[in-house]
Scaffold this active site. Structure first.
Site, PDB file in Angstrom:
ATOM      1  N   HIS A   1    -148.315  21.760  21.794  1.00 21.24           N
ATOM      2  CA  HIS A   1    -149.158  22.268  22.791  1.00 21.24           C
ATOM      3  C   HIS A   1    -150.314  21.257  22.686  1.00 21.24           C
ATOM      4  CE1 HIS A   1    -147.671  26.368  20.888  1.00 21.24           C
ATOM      5  NE2 HIS A   1    -147.504  26.335  22.147  1.00 21.24           N
TER       6      HIS A   1
ATOM      7  N   LYS B   1    -147.290  41.470  20.964  1.00 20.48           N
ATOM      8  CA  LYS B   1    -146.627  40.761  19.793  1.00 20.48           C
ATOM      9  C   LYS B   1    -147.349  41.001  18.680  1.00 20.48           C
ATOM     10  CE  LYS B   1    -145.132  36.495  22.314  1.00 20.48           C
ATOM     11  NZ  LYS B   1    -145.421  35.031  22.615  1.00 20.48           N
TER      12      LYS B   1
ATOM     13  N   ARG C   1    -140.709  23.047  27.752  1.00 20.27           N
ATOM     14  CA  ARG C   1    -139.955  22.236  26.931  1.00 20.27           C
ATOM     15  C   ARG C   1    -138.440  21.913  27.466  1.00 20.27           C
ATOM     16  NH1 ARG C   1    -140.339  25.812  21.635  1.00 20.27           N
ATOM     17  NH2 ARG C   1    -139.858  27.194  23.760  1.00 20.27           N
TER      18      ARG C   1
ATOM     19  N   SER D   1    -143.675  27.551  18.165  1.00 16.96           N
ATOM     20  CA  SER D   1    -144.498  28.259  17.196  1.00 16.96           C
ATOM     21  C   SER D   1    -143.554  29.270  16.369  1.00 16.96           C
ATOM     22  CB  SER D   1    -145.671  28.882  17.850  1.00 16.96           C
ATOM     23  OG  SER D   1    -146.381  28.121  18.524  1.00 16.96           O
TER      24      SER D   1
END
Length: 171
Positions: free
Chosen positions: A24, A48, A97, A135
């Site tokens: 990030h 979440k 990514r 993460s």
């Protein structure tokens, strides 16, 4: 006749950043050079269950990005395009990514364009050595006592160590 003053080019990079990773940070640093201002929009993330609270995620991001004068860290809730409108943003930034990320992000970009056509989506890839970091994996490795020092900045590593304890020494 005077020339018009160009508008400031503001981009928004949104996510839960639970926690902010070096991937990030790489995307933020590179985008900070492309825009006059970059707003890291930390999502409340009602959908979440986050490891860190919103305030903790904001504090970690501010600490990690403190050396970037044109980067602001702000909380947001709701639609990212509404937040972009409020910020006067011309672009929403997305880090990708891999192909899986791109497929998802391309669909989101198309939907966002329908919601606010004046805001472009800009995709940036982190450096190759950072593309494997997520993460989710950082949280799991930290929880299991693994070394995450090469995946997150020192302020983030300290917060993970506070929650999970220091990494176990490997022989």
């Amino acid at each position: 006749m005077s020339m018009p003053v160009p508008a400031r080019r503001i981009a928004v990079y949104s996510g839960t950043f639970d926690p902010l990773t070096l991937g990030h940070e790489d995307v933020v640093r590179r985008a900070a050079g492309l825009f006059d201002e970059l707003v890291l929009a930390v999502a409340m993330a009602h959908h979440k269950k986050t490891l860190f609270s919103l305030d903790e995620r904001i504090a970690m991001a501010r600490a990690a990005l403190a050396g970037l004068p044109n980067v602001r860290v702000e909380p947001f809730d709701g639609l990212i395009m509404d937040f972009c409108r409020e910020q006067g943003a011309c672009a929403v930034l997305r880090g990708v990514r891999n192909v899986t990320d791109f497929d998802y992000e391309a669909q989101m970009a198309a939907m966002n364009r329908k919601l606010l056509p004046s805001v472009e989506t800009v995709f940036l890839l982190p450096q190759a050595e950072l593309q494997c970091i997520s993460s989710t994996l950082v949280r799991e490795i930290s929880k299991l006592g693994g070394d995450i020092a090469a995946m997150v900045s020192a302020p983030v590593a300290a917060e993970l160590a506070r929650l999970h304890g220091p990494a176990r020494v490997q022989c």
